[in-house]
Scaffold this motif. Structure first.
Motif, PDB file in Angstrom:
ATOM      1  N   HIS A  43       0.814  -1.045   0.058  1.00 15.28           N
ATOM      2  CA  HIS A  43      -0.023  -0.036  -0.064  1.00 15.28           C
ATOM      3  C   HIS A  43       0.758   1.414   0.126  1.00 15.28           C
ATOM      4  O   HIS A  43       0.666   2.350  -0.785  1.00 15.28           O
ATOM      5  N   LEU A  44       1.958   1.268   0.899  1.00 14.04           N
ATOM      6  CA  LEU A  44       2.979   2.367   0.888  1.00 14.04           C
ATOM      7  C   LEU A  44       3.501   2.529  -0.673  1.00 14.04           C
ATOM      8  O   LEU A  44       3.594   3.723  -1.098  1.00 14.04           O
ATOM      9  N   GLU A  45       4.180   1.428  -1.148  1.00 10.79           N
ATOM     10  CA  GLU A  45       4.558   1.698  -2.482  1.00 10.79           C
ATOM     11  C   GLU A  45       3.778   2.221  -3.734  1.00 10.79           C
ATOM     12  O   GLU A  45       4.037   3.097  -4.374  1.00 10.79           O
ATOM     13  N   ARG A  46       2.348   1.718  -3.523  1.00  8.80           N
ATOM     14  CA  ARG A  46       1.403   2.199  -4.654  1.00  8.80           C
ATOM     15  C   ARG A  46       1.165   3.514  -4.090  1.00  8.80           C
ATOM     16  O   ARG A  46       0.892   4.413  -5.043  1.00  8.80           O
ATOM     17  N   ALA A  70       1.712  -1.592 -15.218  1.00  8.47           N
ATOM     18  CA  ALA A  70       2.796  -1.776 -14.242  1.00  8.47           C
ATOM     19  C   ALA A  70       2.553  -3.428 -13.727  1.00  8.47           C
ATOM     20  O   ALA A  70       3.410  -4.215 -13.316  1.00  8.47           O
ATOM     21  N   GLU A  71       1.191  -4.064 -13.793  1.00  4.05           N
ATOM     22  CA  GLU A  71       0.780  -5.061 -13.194  1.00  4.05           C
ATOM     23  C   GLU A  71       1.074  -6.342 -14.213  1.00  4.05           C
ATOM     24  O   GLU A  71       0.866  -7.368 -14.340  1.00  4.05           O
ATOM     25  N   GLN A  72       1.538  -5.954 -15.557  1.00  2.00           N
ATOM     26  CA  GLN A  72       2.214  -6.902 -16.429  1.00  2.00           C
ATOM     27  C   GLN A  72       3.649  -6.500 -16.692  1.00  2.00           C
ATOM     28  O   GLN A  72       3.956  -6.125 -17.789  1.00  2.00           O
ATOM     29  N   PRO A  73       4.451  -6.981 -16.043  1.00  2.00           N
ATOM     30  CA  PRO A  73       5.921  -6.677 -15.936  1.00  2.00           C
ATOM     31  C   PRO A  73       6.639  -7.239 -16.986  1.00  2.00           C
ATOM     32  O   PRO A  73       7.486  -6.671 -17.585  1.00  2.00           O
TER      33      PRO A  73
END
Length: 152
Positions: A43-46, A70-73
Motif C-alpha cells: 500500500h505504501l509503495e502504491r 505495471a501489473e504486466q511486467p
C-alpha cells in the motif's frame, strides 16, 4: 500500519487515502480485529507511486492505466511510452495556454498603470468587456483547457 501512519509516511492526507481506495487506485486494506485498516508495504509503495504521478499532474485515468500496465511486467512498454507521450502533449498545450493567459494579464495590468478611481479602472473595464465575448467550452477552468472533459 494504520491510516495515520501511512499518511505520515507519505505526506498524503488520510481523506485522500480513503478516496483513492474508494475509486480503486489503492486496494482496500485488510481490517484488524478492532476494525481499523491495516496497510501493508504494498500500500505504501502504491500510494507513493500515485503521489509521484499526481506530482506530474497525471489524471486519475492515466494513473489507473499506468497501474494496469505495471501489473504486466513482462509486457511491451510501448503502452507506457504512448501514455507518457499523450500526457506530455497535454502539458505542452497547457504551457501555451498559460503563456496566453500571462499575456492577457500583462495587457490588463497595463490598462491600469495610472492612479485612478475604481470607476476608471482599466483592469475592471477590460474584465467587464471580456464578459461580453462568447465563452469557450473550457472557460469553467481557471486556466482554459487544463483538463480535458472527464479528467481531473
Amino acid at each position: 500500519m494504520k491510516i495515520g501512519e501511512l499518511a505520515s509516511a507519505t505526506a498524503v492526507p488520510s481523506e485522500t487515502i480513503r478516496y483513492y481506495e474508494k475509486i480503486g487506485l489503492l486496494p482496500e486494506p485488510d481490517r484488524d480485529s478492532s476494525g481499523y485498516r491495516a496497510y501493508r508495504p504494498g500500500h505504501l509503495e502504491r500510494l507513493l507511486f500515485i503521489k509521484r504521478c499526481r506530482n506530474l499532474d497525471m489524471a486519475q485515468d492515466e494513473i489507473r492505466e499506468l497501474i494496469r500496465l505495471a501489473e504486466q511486467p513482462e509486457a511491451d512498454c510501448s503502452g507506457v511510452d504512448a501514455l507518457l507521450a499523450s500526457h506530455l502533449h497535454h502539458v505542452r498545450e497547457r504551457l501555451k495556454e498559460l503563456a496566453s493567459l500571462e499575456e492577457t494579464l500583462v495587457q490588463l495590468q497595463k490598462a491600469c498603470s495610472d492612479s485612478r478611481t475604481v470607476r476608471e479602472c482599466g483592469i475592471l473595464g477590460g474584465l467587464t468587456s471580456e464578459l461580453d465575448t462568447p465563452e469557450s467550452e473550457d472557460r469553467h477552468n481557471h486556466v482554459p483547457g487544463t483538463h480535458r472533459p472527464g479528467q481531473t
